[in-house]
Scaffold this active site. Structure first.
Site, mmCIF file in Angstrom:
data_model
loop_
_atom_site.group_PDB
_atom_site.id
_atom_site.type_symbol
_atom_site.label_atom_id
_atom_site.label_comp_id
_atom_site.label_asym_id
_atom_site.label_seq_id
_atom_site.Cartn_x
_atom_site.Cartn_y
_atom_site.Cartn_z
ATOM 1 N N SER A 109 0.707 -1.172 0.080
ATOM 2 C CA SER A 109 0.016 -0.020 0.055
ATOM 3 C C SER A 109 0.687 1.281 0.005
ATOM 4 C CB SER A 109 -0.723 -0.052 1.279
ATOM 5 O OG SER A 109 -1.557 1.414 1.487
ATOM 6 N N SER A 110 0.431 2.395 -0.356
ATOM 7 C CA SER A 110 1.163 3.700 -0.614
ATOM 8 C C SER A 110 1.512 4.004 0.882
ATOM 9 C CB SER A 110 0.244 4.688 -1.449
ATOM 10 O OG SER A 110 -0.948 5.065 -0.794
ATOM 11 N N CYS A 111 0.658 3.666 1.779
ATOM 12 C CA CYS A 111 0.941 4.070 3.117
ATOM 13 C C CYS A 111 2.358 3.726 3.909
ATOM 14 C CB CYS A 111 -0.164 3.660 4.187
ATOM 15 S SG CYS A 111 -0.232 2.044 4.540
ATOM 16 N N TYR A 138 -0.463 -0.911 9.941
ATOM 17 C CA TYR A 138 -0.670 -1.711 8.643
ATOM 18 C C TYR A 138 0.641 -1.141 8.077
ATOM 19 C CZ TYR A 138 -2.755 -2.658 4.381
ATOM 20 O OH TYR A 138 -3.017 -3.078 3.019
ATOM 21 N N LYS A 142 3.435 -4.035 6.187
ATOM 22 C CA LYS A 142 3.510 -4.177 5.002
ATOM 23 C C LYS A 142 5.087 -3.972 4.407
ATOM 24 C CE LYS A 142 -0.343 -5.017 3.195
ATOM 25 N NZ LYS A 142 -0.480 -6.507 2.446
ATOM 26 N N HIS A 181 -12.921 3.273 3.282
ATOM 27 C CA HIS A 181 -11.970 3.873 2.844
ATOM 28 C C HIS A 181 -12.807 5.189 2.604
ATOM 29 C CE1 HIS A 181 -8.860 0.776 2.641
ATOM 30 N NE2 HIS A 181 -8.182 1.922 3.020
#
Length: 305
Positions: A109-111, A138, A142, A181
């Site tokens: 994920s971009s997070c 999270y 990742k 989201h």
């Protein structure tokens, strides 16, 4: 080389991303796909995951399985997001290495990138700054998966790599207004407005945060595109040119779905990072680009809501 009869284990086939990958695999004629429900295989259980991989010996592994949710769920369940997603990544990636599986795709994920970056985020920014606090658990899980794939490829010449998508939406999304989201929440609220069960479109925060989105079918296409390649870079951003403020996303979606109402804002302390626009130079250089127009994706998604 990925072939139509290659044995593929798809972890997380019931989720939004996993189900899109499964549909695309079947559509393109892949016959030898292994899937297991959570009841059939608990991926947080190391022993059972290793035994499953050893018994089935897939040639390709796709990790779309994860505990996911919107900003509120990430904040409320931070320990769960960290431990469960780390276990899933560890068990499948290490288990694949132990059972001599050569090809593995890990979805992140971009997070995972530092928060509050104004410029577009390239892959080399990973671990170069502080994570955004709301989804830190999270993100850490990742990052663990990303680095584990990188190390196994580096040290043991395996084709283990990670794709980092921007915000994903599409059929099979979570529409719970407390845990979803932002984009599926907007779609659900528009549906309630159309059904006369809601008068205004309420947004959390002030609507100024910028977000980039990708239709889930395009992400599935990216997964198959890169699985067919050998010697992929360890980390590849998967994004689009579709970036608006959350308020402007709401306006765009209302226009597409022909809804006219006033936007109002909930006073809340729940805030994410201001911008998360990915630099997709690498994926474009390698030959992949998204295909679906935003308006088309919104209509397709809304029709199945």
């Amino acid at each position: 080389m990925l072939k139509k009869n290659s044995k593929i284990f798809l972890a997380g086939h019931n989720g939004m991303v996993g189900s899109a990958i499964l549909r695309l695999l079947k559509k393109r004629g892949y016959k030898n796909i292994i899937i297991k429900s959570k009841k059939e295989l608990d991926l947080t259980n190391q022993k059972k995951t290793y035994e499953f991989l050893k018994k089935n010996k897939p040639e390709y592994v796709i990790i779309a399985a994860a505990l996911v949710g919107g900003i509120k769920k990430n904040i409320d369940l931070k320990p769960d997001f960290l431990i469960k997603n780390t276990l899933i990544a560890s068990n499948i990636i290490h288990g694949s290495y132990l059972t001599k599986i050569q090809n593995l795709l890990f979805l992140g994920s971009s997070c995972v990138y530092p928060g509050n970056l104004k410029k577009e985020i390239s892959e080399n920014i990973l671990l170069k700054g502080e994570l955004e606090k709301s989804n830190e658990g999270y993100a850490l899980a990742k990052i663990f998966g990303i680095k584990l794939c990188e190390y196994y490829s580096q040290y043991y010449k395996l084709n283990y790599f990670s794709l980092m998508p921007c915000n994903v939406f599409g059929p099979g999304d979570n529409y719970d207004l407390d845990t979803s989201h932002f984009l599926p929440a907007i779609l659900k609220k528009i549906k309630l407005i159309k059904e006369n069960r809601m008068k205004y479109l309420y947004l959390w925060g002030d609507g100024k945060a910028l977000r980039e989105v990708i239709y889930v079918e395009d992400l599935a296409d990216a997964c198959l595109f890169f699985l067919k390649k050998k010697n992929n870079p360890s980390l590849i951003n998967i994004g689009t040119d579709i970036e608006y403020s959350i308020k402007n996303f709401a306006k765009q979606i209302m226009k597409i779905l022909d809804v006219k109402t006033e936007i109002k804002f909930h006073k809340t302390n729940i805030k994410g990072t201001y911008r998360k626009k990915l630099d997709t130079t690498l994926s474009k250089k390698l030959g992949w680009k998204y295909k679906t127009k935003f308006s088309e994706a919104i209509i397709k998604t809304y029709e199945l809501l």
